[in-house]
Design an enzyme around this catalytic site. Structure first.
Site, short mmCIF file in Angstrom:
data_model
loop_
_atom_site.label_atom_id
_atom_site.label_comp_id
_atom_site.label_asym_id
_atom_site.label_seq_id
_atom_site.Cartn_x
_atom_site.Cartn_y
_atom_site.Cartn_z
N GLY A 290 35.26 43.93 42.71
CA GLY A 290 34.17 44.83 43.07
C GLY A 290 33.63 44.51 44.44
O GLY A 290 32.59 45.02 44.86
N SER A 291 34.35 43.67 45.20
CA SER A 291 33.83 43.12 46.46
C SER A 291 33.58 44.15 47.55
O SER A 291 32.81 43.91 48.47
CB SER A 291 34.79 42.06 47.00
#
Length: 574
Positions: free
Chosen positions: A235-236
């Protein structure tokens, strides 16, 4: 027996306290502190000189910054604007933004020369992204610049070559102009490290910008860049987009080259890290994606990459779609505002004539724990190696604690934590690669992952789905310094890294007073949930984003869905 149990419990607490005290009070290597100080002095000088050079043209800069992605490219290609003018406008704004939010680590000095060269190119020979300034996450390789991942020992070790994506962007006419901040090791969705410091949210400086591409989210959200390149392993790229109100896409692994990015962990099996595109709107994400997907130079520089051209037919098709949805996953409940955002996206799609049906991947809690085990399947060995002698950012303290505690004590502590928060306990026990201490156990974990991917994709096909929409996160951006408490919330993004499904993020609304009133009904029977409710209090005005998901290699369909939602939502709000 009771006395023995009590003795074991007390011994465990004392042992954990001692380990935590050692970790928390580790002063780091003085040589590293000196390297950090020297680097900061050099960068401060660079920024001061650039600021002096760019002063005095504010009206020209404002006009350039107000242009949409498409209008900006049009003016650059037609020579209505010079590449150096646009570069200077965005560098000036980036300096202004980073002075408050601390999002830019370094400016790329060679950007001047590149922009000036582009201005000599005849109009008929100009490339699709001619003169477009692009920001890059710290871990994206740029010749002559460090990729620190927030760790002092990686300072003064400049990259020897550009990452493939940087070379391709340059060949398309883009101008990489700065690098942006990350959390230490990039294993957090906060954005703080001892090298560059704390980055803040452009909508509210007391809130987190997300991570690990938090510097990108903060800079673009503050107007200091129009589009940037991040990375995504849990989810960076998507979490910063969600917290900062941006558009973003995480492609299928292999659609865009990851060669030349510095990794947070080496040798991972089962979860792939991929480049992510972040931008101020969906058009910019589309504009960059269509020229990266299937790019021939990219395939030449990275021969392991499959050549899958941009699918214009899928993107422009008028076919009505069958779209699944869920308002919250089965692990961490979403706040009222996040659920409302999904409902508004659903309404927008229904007005376009698409069919919406309930569909939700199952067993998300165990899938999240499985992903964390795979990410740290080496028992946290590589993490310990790169963190040895380093000061520890506060946002990473729980992670470091988790990988240092022996599994037997971790299981016991997880049991104790489960009385307060079963969700936190599940994630904590998975940290440090618990249950993947041999090749047999690792293979078993990868097999579980593969089975899950097959089950979900088969269910997707049985339902005849084209896309899926869901919350981007469990809540709006939390307060800075608290990110480590909300690790279970990555279930909303990490699931699609395990599945390797392409995902897009876009904003549809903002937290309202009505959402705050409904928050009073949010469950608080778990320490995690009470913390989510507490950090969401006072979040009025923060962005609320949704996630659009597709099957592997169907990025164009994801982008089509994102654009339809964006258009409809804008029409409803105007």
């Amino acid at each position: 027996m009771l006395l023995v149990s009590l003795g074991v419990f007390i011994f465990s607490l004392v042992f954990i306290y001692i380990r935590y005290w050692i970790i928390n009070n580790w002063t780091g290597n003085p040589a590293n502190d000196e390297k950090i100080q020297k680097k900061r002095i050099r960068v401060r000088k660079q920024k001061d000189e650039l600021s002096e050079k760019l002063s005095g043209k504010s009206e020209e800069y404002v006009a350039i910054l107000s242009l949409s992605f498409e209008d900006l490219l049009h003016k650059l290609k037609n020579d209505d604007l010079k590449a150096i003018q646009v570069l200077n406008a965005y560098r000036n704004k980036a300096l202004e933004v980073t002075a408050t939010l601390n999002c830019v680590t370094e400016f790329i000095d060679e950007a001047d020369e590149l922009a000036n060269q582009l201005d000599t190119v005849p109009k008929e020979d100009r490339k699709p992204l001619h003169g477009l300034p692009i920001s890059l996450k710290d871990n994206v390789g740029v010749t002559g610049y460090d990729a620190t991942v927030g760790i002092a020992k990686f300072l003064d070790s400049p990259c020897r070559a550009d990452a493939v994506i940087v070379s391709v962007l340059k060949s398309l006419g883009a101008v990489p102009f700065c690098k942006t901040n990350i959390p230490q090791t990039m294993l957090s969705f906060g954005c703080d490290n001892p090298v560059w410091g704390q980055t803040r949210n452009p909508h509210n400086p007391s809130r987190s910008p997300g991570g690990s591409s938090g510097g990108e989210g903060s800079l673009i959200g503050g107007g200091g860049s129009i589009v940037g390149i991040g990375s995504d392993i849990g989810g960076s790229a998507r979490i910063p987009a969600a917290f900062c109100g941006l558009a973003s896409i995480k492609p299928t692994a292999g659609r865009i080259s990851y060669h030349g990015f510095k990794k947070s962990i080496k040798g991972i099996l089962g979860v792939d890290s991929v480049p992510g595109i972040l931008a101020k709107d969906v058009d910019a994400v589309i504009g960059v994606s269509r020229h990266l997907f299937g790019n021939r130079l990219q395939s030449e520089l990275d021969p392991l990459l499959p050549v899958i051209d941009w699918n214009e037919k899928a993107f422009t098709s008028q076919k009505k779609l069958k779209i699944g949805y869920y308002l919250e996953d089965d692990f961490v409940p979403a706040t009222p505002g996040m659920k409302r955002a999904v409902k508004e996206a659903m309404a927008a799609l229904e007005k376009s004539g698409h069919e919406l049906v309930p569909f939700r991947p199952f067993d998300i809690g165990n899938v999240t724990a499985l992903a964390i085990k795979l990410l740290q399947a080496d028992g946290g060995h590589y993490f310990k190696e790169i963190m040895f002698g380093e000061r520890v950012a506060s946002v990473l303290m729980l992670t470091k604690l988790g990988v240092h505690i022996p599994n037997c004590f971790k299981k016991f502590l997880s049991f104790i934590i489960s009385f307060v928060s079963p969700r936190i306990a599940k994630v904590f026990q998975a940290s440090g690669g618990t249950c993947t201490n041999s090749s047999r156990e690792l293979w078993a974990a990868v097999h579980l992952k593969d089975d899950y991917v097959r089950i979900v994709s088969d269910a997707w096909k049985r339902e005849g789905l084209d896309l899926l929409i869901c919350p981007a996160f469990a809540c709006p951006a939390p307060e800075i310094g608290l990110e480590g408490r909300f690790t279970p919330c990555v279930s909303y993004t990490l699931t699609y890294n395990i599945l390797n499904f392409p995902c897009g993020i876009l904003p549809v609304s903002k937290e309202s007073q009505e959402d705050q009133e409904e928050l009073k009904q949010y469950p608080r029977d778990d320490k995690l949930l009470s913390e989510i409710a507490k950090t969401t209090e006072g979040a009025i005005g923060l962005p609320l984003c949704v996630q659009v998901v597709g099957l592997p290699w169907q990025e164009e369909l994801v982008l089509r869905g994102m654009k339809e939602i964006e258009n409809r939502v804008k029409n409803l709000q105007s």
